[in-house]
Every structure is written in C-alpha cells, then in structure tokens.
Design an enzyme around this catalytic site. Structure first.
Site, PDB file in Angstrom:
ATOM      1  N   HIS A  66      -0.067  -0.816  -0.184  1.00  0.00           N
ATOM      2  CA  HIS A  66      -0.347  -0.148  -0.164  1.00  0.00           C
ATOM      3  C   HIS A  66       0.532   1.000   0.236  1.00  0.00           C
ATOM      4  CE1 HIS A  66      -3.057  -2.623   0.686  1.00  0.00           C
ATOM      5  NE2 HIS A  66      -3.788  -1.750   0.539  1.00  0.00           N
ATOM      6  N   ALA A 111     -11.826   2.010   4.002  1.00  0.00           N
ATOM      7  CA  ALA A 111     -11.371   1.410   3.458  1.00  0.00           C
ATOM      8  C   ALA A 111     -10.318   2.303   2.580  1.00  0.00           C
ATOM      9  CB  ALA A 111     -11.838   0.361   2.796  1.00  0.00           C
ATOM     10  N   HIS A 112      -9.604   0.877   1.832  1.00  0.00           N
ATOM     11  CA  HIS A 112      -8.610   1.873   1.217  1.00  0.00           C
ATOM     12  C   HIS A 112      -9.263   2.403  -0.251  1.00  0.00           C
ATOM     13  CE1 HIS A 112      -6.871  -2.179  -0.530  1.00  0.00           C
ATOM     14  NE2 HIS A 112      -8.708  -2.026  -0.943  1.00  0.00           N
ATOM     15  N   ASN A 113      -8.642   3.618  -0.272  1.00  0.00           N
ATOM     16  CA  ASN A 113      -8.945   4.284  -1.306  1.00  0.00           C
ATOM     17  C   ASN A 113     -10.513   5.214  -1.628  1.00  0.00           C
ATOM     18  OD1 ASN A 113      -6.378   3.233  -3.246  1.00  0.00           O
ATOM     19  ND2 ASN A 113      -7.480   1.266  -3.729  1.00  0.00           N
TER      20      ASN A 113
END
Lengths: 364, 364, 364
Positions: free
Chosen positions: B213, B254-256
């Site tokens: 990440h 969460a991511h993004n």
C-alpha cells in the site's frame, strides 16, 4: 525529549526509474523516450509527469485520454488507443500486475533500526533478540519474549509472558494481553487488542459474576490483524487464529473461537464465542456469526449476513438469517415483488372467503 | 515521573454568571432576581440551584414543574407555565440555541500549553511549530511536521513524514501512519487510526500475498474523526476525506475511498474499498457500503442500510439491500402483513390447482 | 530503558494440585490415584497429563474416550463411561461449576505492585492513593484522582480532573477524557475511550458547526467495559452507565445515553444519542438502537436486531426493524415460503383479473 531513532517507521525514500528500466523490469516494450524518469505510481486521473500509471481496460479510455502521467503501462490490445499524448507507453501483458511488481523498486520499506529505544520500558526477565527493535515508549512486560528481527513499534504494549515471534511487527498502540503468543511474520496493526478478557459472566447473588479467563490467544505464522480489531483470550480453552489468515479492521473475535488457516475476515465482522471457522473461509464485511457454530472449510459468508447455525463446507450463504445464497436471492426478489401483490391478494382472499361462506349457505 | 505540564488537557475552570448577565448575553428578559448565580448548565431533571437549564416545549411541563434549577431559559409562549417555583425565569425566543450560546461563557476550553513535553520522543528531521504542543509520552516520527498551534496530545503517535496542519488536534492514543496528511483545524479523536494498511491480498503459491500500500491518507481542513475509527491508506491511489466532513466513532473507511466535502458518517458505518461518496452525503449508524460504488451528492443512507450498488444524488435509501426509502417501506409493510396471508394463500393455490386438474379432466 | 516494575501485569505463576486436593476442594470422590498432580485446566480434546478437565454430558463421549487429561471431573451419571483410561476420575455433581471454582486455586491473579512507575507522567494537583498503581508510560492529567488499590495500567491516559474509583483497573492504552468519573471495582479494557466528544453538529454558514459537549461520562460501580469500546460524554446532560452493567468489545454508546443497572451489551452493539436502557436489559451482538428511545426494564434485543422505537419492559424483540420475537419469527418463516408462491400467485391474480373483466363484459 529524545531522538525517536529505533523503530520510528523511517520515511520512505523514493528512488527514480526510467521508462527503459521499467520496461526491462516488467518485460515490456517502450513506445517513446526510454530516458523518461518517474519516481512514484498513481492512478491515471491523479498522475503527473513524475508518475507511472497503467491502462488495462477500454473502460478507462476517458481517463487515459486526459492523463498527465509520465509513463503508462498499456495492455497490448490497447496499444493504439488515442490519448496520453505526453506519456511514454510501455506495452506489457498484465499492466496491473506489472505495476505491483514495480512497487518494491520505487518504494523503500520503512527502515527498522535494531535496538531498544531508551524510552522503552522492559520488564524483569524479558528476552529481546539482539536484532529486534523496540520502539519509543513501548512497554515489554515481565518475562515476555521478542523474537529475531521482530519489531515492537512505538507505544505498543506487550503483556507479561507474551511471545512475539521472529519477523513479526506489532504496530504502534497495539496491545498483547499477558500470555498471548504470536507466531512468525505476524503483523498486528495499530490499536488491535489480542488476548483481552472474554465476555463471560454468571448471574449469582444479584450480580453478573465474572468467569475467569485462563486460556490465552494463539496467533499462528503469517497472520495479519487489522487496526482496532479485538480478539479475546479463551476462558478454559484457547482462542486460535490459524496460519496465513488475514483479518481486517474493527473485527471482533470472541473467546474460544478457532479460525483455521488461510481465512479472510473483512472489516467489522463479529464472531461470537466458541465458534469454529475451518480453513480457507471468507467472511465479508459486517457479517455476524453466532456462538458455538461451525463454518465448513472454504465456505463464504456474504457482506452483512447474519449466521445463526452451522454452514456446510464450500457453500456461499447470505442474508439475515443467512441461507444458501441462491435461496436468499430468490426470497429477496420475491420480497420486492410482494408489495405490489399484497392488496390484490387480500381482496382475492376476502372474495374467496365470502364465496365459500355463500356456497356453504346458512348452514354455519 | 515528571510533570504532565504540556498538553495535559487542563481541567475546565468554570466561571459564574448571574441571571442578569445571562439575559444580556442571550437577549432575554429576567423574571425574578437578576443577581441569582449559576456556574453550569444541566437538563431540567438533573439541574440544581447552581445550574441554568431550559424549557422550550410544553412536552416537558412535568420536568419543569419538578426542576431544582437556579435559572431557566423559557420560551415566551411558556412564560406563564406553572412550576419551577424556585427558579429565576429568563424569557428568550429559542431557549436551546440560547443555551448553546452560553456554553463558551460557562466552560473554559481546556488550556493548551505550547511546547514539547520532556517525555515526548521526537524523530530526526521533524519540524514542530514553536507554538505547537506535543504532550507527555507522545511520539513524533522522523521528518514529520507539526503545524502552528497544533496539539499532539498525550501518547499520540505521529508516523514518519506525516503532517499535522495548523490548529489541528490529535487526541491521546491516536495514530497517524507514516505519510498521513492532516489539513488545518482537523480533530482526530482518541484511538483513531489514520492511514493504516488496506486489506488487499493476491492468492498466489498457496498463500494470501499482501499488496503493498503505497498510497497515503489525506484528511482535508475542518474534518473531525471519532474515537477508534479506522481509515486505511490507499493502495496505489490515495484515500481522501473531504473538507468539513465529520466522522463518528468506530467507523471503517477502506483503501482508496474518496469522501467529499461536508459529509456526515455516523457510528459504526463501514465503507469498502474504492467507493466514492460525493459532497454533502449522510450515512447513518451501522450502514454498510460495498466497494467500487458511487453515492451521489447529497444522498442519504438510513441507519443499518446495506448498499450494494450506486445511489443517485439527493435520494434517501434504506433497507437491505438498500432501495429508495419509500419502496423499502412499502416492502417492509407488505412483509409484516404477509405472515397472516401465507396459509390462506397456500390453501387457495392448492384448491385452484386441484380445480385446474379437474377442469382438464383425464387429459393430462 | 528502565524496569517495567510497577503494574507490569506480572506473569501468572501456576501452583500444582493433586487429585485428592481437588476432590476435597470441590466436594467430589476420587476414582484412581489421589496423588496424581495437575497444574492447569483444559478442555478434553486439548488436555494433557498435566491438565484437569471435565466431562458433564454424554454428548462429549468421543472426546472423553480420546482425552489425555491427567484428571477429569465427571458427572456421577457418567461415572461408568468407557474411556479416559489414563485419567483419574473425580465424581462431582456439576463438573463445569466445580471447574470454575478451581480456577483461583490454579491461576494466580496478575500481581499488582503499588506505586507510580518512574516513566509515568503525573499532572499538577493529581491525587494518587498510596496503594494505587500507575504503570509504565501512563499519563495522569492535572487534578485527576486515582483511588485506593486502583490500577492505571501501562500507557493508559487519565484526562484532567477524571476520577478512577477504588479497586478499579484501567487497562493498557485505555483513555479517560477529562472529567470522566469511574466508580469502584470498574474495569476499562484496553483501548476503550470513555467520555469522548459526542457527534453533534449544527449546519450553519455552510459548515457543520460543532456543539460543545460540556456533560461528562459517569461509570458506576462494578461496571466492566470491553476493549476498543467508545462511550461519548454528554452534551448538556451526562452519559451514565449503571452499576453492575457489563459491556463487551467494540460497542458504541452515544452522548446522553443512560444505561441502567445490571445490563449486558454484547460486542459491536451501537446505541444512538439520548436513548434510555432500563435495568437488567440484554442487547445481543451487533444490535443497533436509534436515538431518543426507551428500552424497558429487563427487555432483550436479539443479535443484529435494529430497534427504531420504544420497547416494552420484559419483552424479547428481534429483526429489522425490530418487532416482538414471535411476530418476527412468523414473518421470517412466511418470507422463506414466499419465493415458491410468488409466481403461482401472480398467475392466479392475472387469471382472476381477466375473469373479472370477462364477467364485466364490454361494459367497461
């Protein structure tokens, strides 16, 4: 105030790569200037001249046309696409995978400096490998063991008698309750609580009397546990997280639960006490599982599903209460059609009842 | 052991106000002794002679009658209500708003003393504004930046290269992972984890291989993030929380994910990876949102709703799976009526089937 | 680096017991060698010769046959069961309860050493009882009070003016915001946040303006609060957790909520602002409760239920939205039968509509 030296998650230093070097690394072919340099990755819509990006599906044609990226990894079938006028293109079979392969070249891992920071507090009889790192303001309890190349990060607390296996990383503010055992290459993210007391009481003499929790929590090799997740210790038995299992953020795993190998538990999942999750299961976000049930090997539970009984191996279940996914979908579809039917059906039943009564004459 | 001096969330000192001073402050009219003194606020049923309270709706008449409050702000239309015999009344148009306006007069903000506490650990190359506060046992990583009048509270951990903007407050035990960027006037409550690794793996060679990440988490100006909330960093893209957005406790982002400006995310909401939430959306408590969907500008998702697809701007959706609220309500109502209908309908269908068979004679 | 001495959650030392001593302690009768020694408890399937286990139901006959336990507590009616060849049996009426009674004999409580660890930071005017423990890297704010025999564990943060009552234990990394008050014998587990700001904003001038939270959080005697749970302070009122109530991990309790005595709130429950939960209620895992509602004395809300209105005393409700449990079960059962009925019913209605039209002739 002192130097944060040991284990301060050293800032990433970003090397630079040319288009030519990238093509060589991913086995691609350069269209354009092989001397073009980038130092980071970014998606098409956020990339600038210093970024390498990727274009793997015609679906993203508009983003490709507008991108400012310096270098773009392009799938061969998209080689002729219009756009990305200023970008050097590199043709490569699987652009997304190629991109992932580049990451270690462009992003240095945070440097871990071995040693115990002077502000860390180490308990009596604790054993710390020479090449392990104990960060600033971390606390290692009496009799705890920190393995080779392990990293107890800033302000982490390792309880008395706990074990951190070789190459494991306990992130800032994570807590291992006394006696917790981590295998090798385990990652415990910030704020995760491993081995906390389970929720067990007996109502006696007008109060909820606490059941002592003398089991521990065992986390096997290669497990990763997300931020602020809580995993309770066992009461008489132990709680076990099997090797290679990955757990997301804010998950709750209750006492005596045993999770098998290579499972995935997504964010905000909750598992009640003494439940067994066999190898290779996937529990999607916000799913809940009752206590004392078994989820068979390789089963999948959909997001937000609520499981109240056993679930057979290999199946996919969803809904509340959870049922086999196809059955749940049929029920859902029927439910959405129901609203339009209820009134006509009620009228039909009323007429039918009236007719039955009439047919029966005055004999009632 | 040393003095907790810098940034120890100094105890609030409560000034006193007379009824006359209060009336002047809120533009009200005193009925009774203008010299009556109070030093705190409280609701009618918990107030004593030292408290100012408020009475804004006839619904609370019983509480008003029994209150022990020293001073009560009363809506003009309730001026003649019986009760509150011992209280001085102040007539004012909007008693609740008047009450909120009084708070800064009665409650001093916790004092922040500039400076770095001697127990704090500061990394190499970190930049800390002269008038910033770094509290006891806080850790500031290598190359991090702490802005003017910013407050890194007790035991907070600021990762390497992270940025805390001017006038921002990172509460005790909050963690910024390396590289996280906070804008100005941001509040990160206790135990929130900003920029933790996202949950991304590729199954290869018999194991879940972690996707690096390398994105970060960007928190824009005037954002407030609740206790124990987790916001993952981006994988290749960044995770972004837009200016003026407020996030409650125990939320997972969460991511993004990109969240727009001026959104409200209530407690225990979960948002899966790469989802877009446009400006001004409200997601109520325990709602869940799947990955890669878009929630249009100004949309509202009801408490506990589970959203699996895109949601148009301006709409209100509810239920599981989420649907437009009116449709969901109709379905719900139909569901509750269904239980009484199922048996008669099954009987009707059985009779109908029998009759069809009969009508068809022996020709089947 | 210094010694973790005070409050380092000292490793449990396990005494040994012989079968004869166990029989005496639980009032049982030994079948076999009374000199057989054990030093820990374990379930039948994980026990070795050094463990005492229990066999209370014929359901576990297979585990009993295969067990390696050194000593097994056996229910009298199972005395003649085959198996556990190597184990000494002790006949006792309620083996599970007898086992729990043994725990304090086999497992020493973690030793708490009174005193303030040299790495702890103590604020101005804080009062710490002489026999209290303040662990390594803990922070006690200005004017806070730590009661007799209380334990502020490693890296805990006690806000300014907060009170920790006698015999209470604040585990590692827990946070009390300023002004929080804990009664006696309270346990606050790792990472719990007590008295954090509530989620209250007023939209004015194009921004969500924060409502100051001047109430506090009051936790009465004998309350236990789980890991990473968040309990907000009141806005004008206070948030109150009644005596003897137990709260599990990752629970959210919003501002101004009042929870009565002897309630149980299981993991991941969420309660919105100003709700009242009366004495003796049970809220099962992942249940959600709207704001401003009342849950009557002794009521039970099932796992994952979503409650949007008041709930009468003594009842059990379930489902979403929550309804009386029997009604919810009937609806659920009807729902599962619905999928098979929808098409035939639609056909029946279609035929019926056609027939009505026909009966009506051309008169429409």
């Amino acid at each position: 105030m002192s130097d944060a030296g040991a284990g301060s998650s050293g800032a990433a230093v970003r090397p630079r790569l040319t288009a030519g070097e990238i093509a060589l690394a991913v086995g691609g072919r350069v269209l354009g200037d092989p001397a073009a340099e980038v130092h980071a990755v970014a998606p098409l819509d956020r990339a600038g001249p210093e970024h390498v990006s990727f274009f793997a599906s015609a679906r993203y044609q508009a983003l490709f046309e507008a991108t400012q990226a310096g270098v773009v990894l392009v799938a061969p079938e998209l080689a002729e696409s219009a756009g990305a006028a200023t970008a050097v293109r590199i043709l490569v079979a699987k652009p997304h995978e190629a991109m992932l392969a580049l990451l270690p070249r462009l992003y240095a891992q945070p440097a871990r400096e071995p040693g115990v920071h002077p502000s860390a507090v180490i308990g009596r009889g604790a054993t710390i490998a020479e090449d392990a790192t104990v960060g600033p303001n971390a606390v290692v309890g009496d009799g705890a063991t920190i393995g080779a190349r392990a990293w107890v990060d800033a302000s982490a607390v390792i309880g008395a008698g706990a074990v951190v296996g070789d190459d494991s990383h306990v992130y800032p503010h994570a807590t291992l309750y006394p006696g917790t055992r981590l295998g090798r290459r385990v990652a415990i993210h910030s704020g995760a609580r491993i081995g906390s007391d389970g929720f067990g009481y007996v109502y006696q003499a007008g109060a909820h009397q606490k059941i002592p929790h003398v089991g521990i929590c065992i986390v096997e090799d290669d497990v990763e546990i997300g931020a602020n997740t809580t995993i309770d210790r066992g009461s008489i038995d132990d709680t076990v997280i099997g090797a290679g299992t990955k757990i997301d953020n804010l998950v709750h795993v209750a006492h005596n639960v045993r999770i098998g190998r290579l499972c995935l538990l997504m964010a905000q999942v909750g598992i009640a006490g003494s439940t067994r999750v066999e190898d290779g299961c996937i529990l999607a976000g916000q799913a809940g599982v009752a206590g004392h049930v078994t989820i068979g090997r390789g089963a999948r539970l959909a997001a937000r599903a609520g499981l109240f009984g056993d679930m057979p191996a290999g199946e996919t279940w969803s809904g509340y209460p959870a049922r086999p996914h196809k059955e749940a979908l049929r029920t859902q579809a029927a439910m959405w059609r129901l609203a339009a039917l209820v009134r006509p059906l009620e009228r039909l039943l009323a007429r039918d009842a009236a007719k039955s009564k009439e047919d029966a004459g005055g004999t009632e």
